[in-house]
Design an enzyme around this catalytic site. Structure first.
Site, short mmCIF file in Angstrom:
data_model
loop_
_atom_site.label_atom_id
_atom_site.label_comp_id
_atom_site.label_asym_id
_atom_site.label_seq_id
_atom_site.Cartn_x
_atom_site.Cartn_y
_atom_site.Cartn_z
N ASN A 1 0.91 -1.32 -0.25
CA ASN A 1 -0.27 0.22 0.33
C ASN A 1 0.77 1.43 0.40
O ASN A 1 0.73 2.04 -0.67
CB ASN A 1 -1.27 -0.20 1.01
CG ASN A 1 -2.59 -1.48 0.78
OD1 ASN A 1 -3.05 -0.70 0.36
ND2 ASN A 1 -2.21 -1.62 2.04
N MET B 1 1.60 -1.97 12.64
CA MET B 1 0.92 -2.85 13.53
C MET B 1 1.16 -2.58 14.59
O MET B 1 1.29 -3.95 15.72
CB MET B 1 1.70 -5.22 13.21
CG MET B 1 1.40 -4.98 11.78
SD MET B 1 -0.53 -4.93 10.82
CE MET B 1 -0.50 -6.62 11.49
N ILE C 1 -0.34 0.05 18.08
CA ILE C 1 -1.87 0.99 18.12
C ILE C 1 -1.35 2.16 18.63
O ILE C 1 0.60 1.75 19.26
CB ILE C 1 -2.53 -0.32 19.42
CG1 ILE C 1 -2.76 -0.97 19.38
CG2 ILE C 1 -3.45 0.62 20.01
CD1 ILE C 1 -3.63 -2.28 20.41
N HIS D 1 -7.57 -0.98 6.05
CA HIS D 1 -8.19 -1.80 7.13
C HIS D 1 -8.59 -3.25 6.77
O HIS D 1 -9.66 -2.41 5.62
CB HIS D 1 -9.38 -1.59 7.84
CG HIS D 1 -9.04 -3.24 9.28
ND1 HIS D 1 -8.13 -3.80 9.78
CD2 HIS D 1 -10.34 -3.99 9.00
CE1 HIS D 1 -8.37 -4.06 10.49
NE2 HIS D 1 -9.71 -4.97 9.61
C1 GRF Z 1 -2.81 -4.40 4.74
O1 GRF Z 1 -4.05 -5.61 4.12
C2 GRF Z 1 -3.98 -3.57 5.71
O2 GRF Z 1 -5.10 -3.29 4.91
C3 GRF Z 1 -3.88 -4.19 6.24
O3 GRF Z 1 -2.06 -4.02 6.75
C4 GRF Z 1 -2.19 -4.78 4.98
C5 GRF Z 1 -0.77 -4.22 4.69
O4 GRF Z 1 -0.32 -4.56 3.87
N1 GRF Z 1 -3.81 -2.52 7.67
P1 GRF Z 1 1.07 -4.04 2.50
O5 GRF Z 1 1.93 -4.12 3.49
O6 GRF Z 1 0.15 -2.59 2.60
O7 GRF Z 1 1.39 -4.94 1.55
#
Ligand code: GRF
Length: 176
Positions: free
Chosen positions: A14, A80, A82, A97
Site C-alpha cells: 500500500n 501493526m 496501536i 483495514h
Molecule cells: C493491508 O491489508 C492493510 O489493509 C492492513 O495491513 C496490510 C498491509 O499490507 N492494515 P502492505 O504492507 O501494504 O502490503
C-alpha cells in the site's frame, strides 16, 4: 505542497501505491517503520524516500519525530502497532483495514472475512482513534464472495481494492 508521513510494518504494497500515485502532488517526507527488517524499506530506498526505524519503546520517539516534521496527515499502511492516545489526538491519522468494519477489527481480518457467513467482504479507510480499527469511517469498498474461490484469490482481490482506493482517499482528505 502538503506533507505526509507513512507508517508501515511489513511488505509495504500500500505504501508503494501511495508513493507511485501521490509523489507528484504531495511531499512524502518520511516513511516510518517499527520493524528493522520490514520488506517495505526496500521500496523507500528505490524511491529515494527517507525511512526511519523506530526503537522498541517507540511512543515518545514517534510523537517527537512527527512533531518535528510539520505534517498534514499521518497515513498508516499496515502499521501493526496501536498508536498512543496522545499521538492520535495531536495528528490527523488515517488507516486502511482489509474488512468492512465494524466486522473483523484487529488481526487476521482477511482470513476471518473469508470464513464468515456474509456474502460480501471489502475494505475500510478510516480515521484513527485510540482503539483498534474503531475510528470514524471515511470510505468502504465491497466485493462479492465468489463460490469456490481460494483464500489466496480472495486476498488478492482485497489487496487490489486497497491499492486502487487508498491513494484516492488520501488525496481527497488532503484536498489535492
Ligand atoms: C493491508 O491489508 C492493510 O489493509 C492492513 O495491513 C496490510 C498491509 O499490507 N492494515 P502492505 O504492507 O501494504 O502490503
Amino acid at each position: 505542497m502538503k506533507r505526509i508521513v507513512i507508517l508501515f510494518s511489513g511488505r509495504g504494497s500500500n505504501m508503494q501505491k501511495l508513493i507511485e500515485n501521490l509523489s507528484d502532488r504531495v511531499d512524502i517526507v518520511k516513511c516510518i517503520t517499527d520493524k528493522k527488517d520490514a520488506k517495505g524499506l526496500e521500496i523507500c530506498k528505490n524511491h529515494s524516500i527517507e525511512s526511519h526505524i523506530l526503537s522498541s519503546d517507540f511512543q515518545k520517539e514517534l510523537i517527537e519525530l512527527v512533531d518535528s516534521l510539520n505534517i498534514d496527515l499521518v497515513v498508516c499502511a499496515g502499521f501493526m502497532r496501536i498508536l498512543p492516545k496522545e499521538f492520535v489526538e495531536r495528528f490527523k491519522c488515517v488507516n486502511i483495514h482489509p474488512s468492512l468494519l465494524p466486522r473483523h477489527q484487529g488481526l487476521n481480518a482477511i482470513k476471518r472475512s473469508y470464513n464468515d457467513d456474509f456474502n460480501d467482504a471489502g475494505i475500510t479507510i478510516h480515521y484513527v482513534d485510540e482503539g483498534v480499527d474503531t475510528g470514524k469511517v471515511i470510505a468502504q469498498y465491497k466485493i462479492d464472495k465468489i463460490k469456490d474461490e481460494t483464500i489466496e484469490e480472495f486476498e488478492d482481490r482485497i489487496h487490489s481494492l486497497e491499492h486502487k482506493y487508498y491513494s484516492e482517499a488520501v488525496s481527497k482528505i488532503l484536498n489535492i
